[in-house]
Design a protein around this motif. Sequence first.
Motif, PDB file in Angstrom:
ATOM      1  N   GLY A  66      -3.255   3.812 -14.453  1.00 25.14           N
ATOM      2  CA  GLY A  66      -1.907   2.900 -14.156  1.00 25.14           C
ATOM      3  C   GLY A  66      -2.329   1.555 -13.270  1.00 25.14           C
ATOM      4  N   LYS A  67      -3.656   1.086 -13.385  1.00 27.13           N
ATOM      5  CA  LYS A  67      -3.945   0.077 -12.529  1.00 27.13           C
ATOM      6  C   LYS A  67      -3.026  -1.257 -12.825  1.00 27.13           C
ATOM      7  CE  LYS A  67      -7.858  -2.527 -10.593  1.00 27.13           C
ATOM      8  NZ  LYS A  67      -9.328  -2.805 -10.751  1.00 27.13           N
ATOM      9  N   SER A  68      -2.914  -1.340 -14.117  1.00 24.50           N
ATOM     10  CA  SER A  68      -2.382  -2.585 -14.727  1.00 24.50           C
ATOM     11  C   SER A  68      -0.699  -2.507 -14.094  1.00 24.50           C
ATOM     12  CB  SER A  68      -2.389  -2.467 -16.201  1.00 24.50           C
ATOM     13  OG  SER A  68      -1.462  -1.450 -16.860  1.00 24.50           O
ATOM     14  N   PHE A  69      -0.178  -1.458 -13.717  1.00 24.74           N
ATOM     15  CA  PHE A  69       1.073  -1.672 -13.183  1.00 24.74           C
ATOM     16  C   PHE A  69       1.229  -2.218 -11.919  1.00 24.74           C
ATOM     17  CE2 PHE A  69       1.500   1.884 -16.450  1.00 24.74           C
ATOM     18  CZ  PHE A  69       2.129   0.986 -17.562  1.00 24.74           C
ATOM     19  N   PHE A  70       0.111  -2.216 -11.077  1.00 25.02           N
ATOM     20  CA  PHE A  70      -0.135  -2.745  -9.935  1.00 25.02           C
ATOM     21  C   PHE A  70      -0.514  -4.103  -9.690  1.00 25.02           C
ATOM     22  CE2 PHE A  70      -0.147   1.797  -9.380  1.00 25.02           C
ATOM     23  CZ  PHE A  70       0.320   1.921  -8.103  1.00 25.02           C
ATOM     24  N   GLU A  71      -1.138  -4.818 -10.935  1.00 28.57           N
ATOM     25  CA  GLU A  71      -1.463  -5.932 -10.723  1.00 28.57           C
ATOM     26  C   GLU A  71      -1.334  -6.985 -11.957  1.00 28.57           C
ATOM     27  OE1 GLU A  71      -6.019  -6.145 -10.534  1.00 28.57           O
ATOM     28  OE2 GLU A  71      -6.186  -4.916 -12.340  1.00 28.57           O
ATOM     29  N   GLU A  72      -1.061  -6.332 -13.084  1.00 30.95           N
ATOM     30  CA  GLU A  72      -0.555  -7.221 -14.214  1.00 30.95           C
ATOM     31  C   GLU A  72       0.814  -7.059 -14.447  1.00 30.95           C
ATOM     32  OE1 GLU A  72      -3.227  -6.141 -17.448  1.00 30.95           O
ATOM     33  OE2 GLU A  72      -4.971  -6.436 -16.452  1.00 30.95           O
ATOM     34  N   ARG A  73       1.854  -7.663 -13.635  1.00 30.11           N
ATOM     35  CA  ARG A  73       3.011  -7.659 -13.928  1.00 30.11           C
ATOM     36  C   ARG A  73       4.003  -8.792 -14.163  1.00 30.11           C
ATOM     37  NH1 ARG A  73       4.663  -3.271 -10.412  1.00 30.11           N
ATOM     38  NH2 ARG A  73       6.629  -4.617  -9.528  1.00 30.11           N
ATOM     39  N   LYS A  74       5.183  -8.410 -14.680  1.00 30.65           N
ATOM     40  CA  LYS A  74       6.208  -9.290 -14.991  1.00 30.65           C
ATOM     41  C   LYS A  74       6.559 -10.236 -13.718  1.00 30.65           C
ATOM     42  CE  LYS A  74       9.131  -6.472 -17.083  1.00 30.65           C
ATOM     43  NZ  LYS A  74       8.370  -5.346 -16.891  1.00 30.65           N
ATOM     44  N   ASP A  75       6.627  -9.452 -12.560  1.00 25.74           N
ATOM     45  CA  ASP A  75       7.232 -10.338 -11.435  1.00 25.74           C
ATOM     46  C   ASP A  75       6.278 -11.144 -10.774  1.00 25.74           C
ATOM     47  OD1 ASP A  75       5.753  -8.508 -10.117  1.00 25.74           O
ATOM     48  OD2 ASP A  75       7.454  -7.236  -9.262  1.00 25.74           O
ATOM     49  N   GLY A  76       5.098 -11.122 -11.223  1.00 24.97           N
ATOM     50  CA  GLY A  76       3.779 -11.907 -10.492  1.00 24.97           C
ATOM     51  C   GLY A  76       3.181 -11.316  -9.302  1.00 24.97           C
ATOM     52  N   ARG A  77       3.856 -10.213  -8.988  1.00 25.23           N
ATOM     53  CA  ARG A  77       3.282  -9.399  -7.631  1.00 25.23           C
ATOM     54  C   ARG A  77       1.986  -8.739  -7.980  1.00 25.23           C
ATOM     55  NH1 ARG A  77       7.715  -5.481  -5.057  1.00 25.23           N
ATOM     56  NH2 ARG A  77       6.128  -5.234  -3.484  1.00 25.23           N
ATOM     57  N   ASN A  78       1.088  -9.104  -7.009  1.00 26.64           N
ATOM     58  CA  ASN A  78      -0.163  -8.329  -7.041  1.00 26.64           C
ATOM     59  C   ASN A  78      -0.150  -7.075  -6.063  1.00 26.64           C
ATOM     60  OD1 ASN A  78      -2.833  -7.037  -6.659  1.00 26.64           O
ATOM     61  ND2 ASN A  78      -3.655  -9.008  -7.605  1.00 26.64           N
ATOM     62  N   LEU A  79       0.194  -6.023  -6.447  1.00 25.99           N
ATOM     63  CA  LEU A  79       0.411  -4.914  -5.396  1.00 25.99           C
ATOM     64  C   LEU A  79      -1.020  -4.437  -4.689  1.00 25.99           C
ATOM     65  CD1 LEU A  79       3.224  -2.682  -7.307  1.00 25.99           C
ATOM     66  CD2 LEU A  79       3.428  -4.496  -5.809  1.00 25.99           C
ATOM     67  N   LEU A  80      -2.126  -4.599  -5.679  1.00 26.07           N
ATOM     68  CA  LEU A  80      -3.202  -4.321  -4.785  1.00 26.07           C
ATOM     69  C   LEU A  80      -3.524  -5.114  -3.603  1.00 26.07           C
ATOM     70  CD1 LEU A  80      -5.525  -3.633  -8.307  1.00 26.07           C
ATOM     71  CD2 LEU A  80      -4.148  -2.084  -7.045  1.00 26.07           C
ATOM     72  N   LYS A  81      -3.426  -6.264  -3.664  1.00 24.23           N
ATOM     73  CA  LYS A  81      -3.562  -7.194  -2.732  1.00 24.23           C
ATOM     74  C   LYS A  81      -2.479  -6.467  -1.453  1.00 24.23           C
ATOM     75  CE  LYS A  81      -5.267 -11.271  -4.682  1.00 24.23           C
ATOM     76  NZ  LYS A  81      -5.056 -12.603  -5.000  1.00 24.23           N
ATOM     77  N   GLU A  82      -1.194  -6.184  -1.925  1.00 18.03           N
ATOM     78  CA  GLU A  82      -0.541  -5.689  -0.847  1.00 18.03           C
ATOM     79  C   GLU A  82      -0.650  -4.557  -0.294  1.00 18.03           C
ATOM     80  OE1 GLU A  82       3.796  -6.021  -2.067  1.00 18.03           O
ATOM     81  OE2 GLU A  82       3.381  -7.666  -3.402  1.00 18.03           O
ATOM     82  N   LEU A  83      -1.023  -3.424  -1.154  1.00 22.80           N
ATOM     83  CA  LEU A  83      -1.993  -2.361  -0.532  1.00 22.80           C
ATOM     84  C   LEU A  83      -2.783  -2.735   0.760  1.00 22.80           C
ATOM     85  CD1 LEU A  83      -1.989  -0.232  -3.804  1.00 22.80           C
ATOM     86  CD2 LEU A  83      -0.571   0.433  -1.609  1.00 22.80           C
ATOM     87  N   GLU A  84      -3.972  -3.705   0.205  1.00 22.27           N
ATOM     88  CA  GLU A  84      -4.984  -3.969   1.019  1.00 22.27           C
ATOM     89  C   GLU A  84      -4.492  -4.687   2.438  1.00 22.27           C
ATOM     90  OE1 GLU A  84      -7.313  -6.638  -1.478  1.00 22.27           O
ATOM     91  OE2 GLU A  84      -8.275  -4.901  -2.296  1.00 22.27           O
ATOM     92  N   GLU A  85      -3.225  -5.152   2.178  1.00 23.80           N
ATOM     93  CA  GLU A  85      -2.777  -5.730   3.521  1.00 23.80           C
ATOM     94  C   GLU A  85      -2.201  -4.691   4.073  1.00 23.80           C
ATOM     95  OE1 GLU A  85       0.296  -8.603   1.931  1.00 23.80           O
ATOM     96  OE2 GLU A  85      -1.409 -10.007   1.294  1.00 23.80           O
ATOM     97  N   LYS A  86      -1.942  -3.395   3.632  1.00 20.31           N
ATOM     98  CA  LYS A  86      -1.387  -2.300   4.323  1.00 20.31           C
ATOM     99  C   LYS A  86      -2.844  -1.357   4.667  1.00 20.31           C
ATOM    100  CE  LYS A  86       2.232  -0.040   3.689  1.00 20.31           C
ATOM    101  NZ  LYS A  86       3.199   1.080   2.835  1.00 20.31           N
TER     102      LYS A  86
END
Length: 385
Positions: free
Chosen positions: A192-212
Amino acid sequence: MKSTMILLLITFALSIGVSAQEDYKDKRNLKEHYTNPEKHEVSRLPEKSIPIGTKPRNIILMIGDGMGTAQLFAAYTANGGALNITNLPYSGFSTTQSADDYTTDSAAGGTALSTGQRTYNGAIAVDVNKKPIPTILEIAEKHGKATGLVSSSAITHATPASFIAHNVSRNNYEEIAADFLKTDIDIFIGGGKSFFEERKDGRNLLKELEEKNYRIFDSLSQAENYHHLPMAILTAPKHNPTYPERGKLVQEGTAKAIKALDQDEKGYFLMVEGSQVDWGGHENNTAYIIKEMLDFDKAVGKALELAAGDGETLIIVTADHETGGMSIESGNFEKGEVHAKYTTGNHTGIMVPVFAVGPGAEHFTGIMKNTDIFHKMMYLFGFDE
């Protein structure tokens, strides 16, 4: 006219994305016969007896998605009359109906196990009025326990999602992925990696996770020498391949999660899903079902090997529903041979097995509702409802 056409194209593209995640339900690949070429050894249960009434520090809930008694006995036959699962000393049955259907789907089935409430098919940890319900994973977090999820599907798929997200529809994968950021889950392993980084809303959740402070890995081997929490191991863009093509993901993912979570002095809650037993049921494919069941059983063996002997860990093995209306027409223990028949390409409403070992295991006997499993876990963890 032009804007209408664009809207239609966007809708079509989105529907392709959803159907790509759910297309295993429509693949009919009828294979009634399977002979297992290689049997695996089952783990010995610890000799240490646990007094009745003891409560666990840790709970590992293992869900064989689509696993009814026929799937279980097919694997039992294929492995020569022995499984780790069937070695667990306490057993019972769970009824699986959802709030709006005699036959549940995985979203409602997972939600019943994770929240103790039955809801409508398609719901992810929301009630019949679409209001969020706290999950056992979230409640464990609030009590200071470490938490984890392991799945052979996308980690955003219905069953794992129902332990960590809240959504009106199981098909909202990107919204479900965003809900991971609202928790403090310590480790999650699956596709499911694509749902974290290739998103319609432009968010990169992987970067946000790294920030956490999460470390992100693409494979278990990449994370082999890393033992600090929190971490995310996202092993495929969407779903993982079938077994054995995906390797020992569920087995080794279970081991990785247990070793990492066991560092927490307050204990942990871990959910492990063998997702693709269900997919083999949708296909009416006996070989697919048995291979996935044997892989799941090996993961149960890992849990027994690493956690059952500590006297502090309750291991529960069950299913969310049965898939395929599977029955076994004939078999041979010595040859590991199974011949099966099917009544449907969908789920059925029959009861599913429940097995348990460890402190509190005596509570998982007889006939219970799927929601009872949540309430028993809450009681055994000493959490108020």
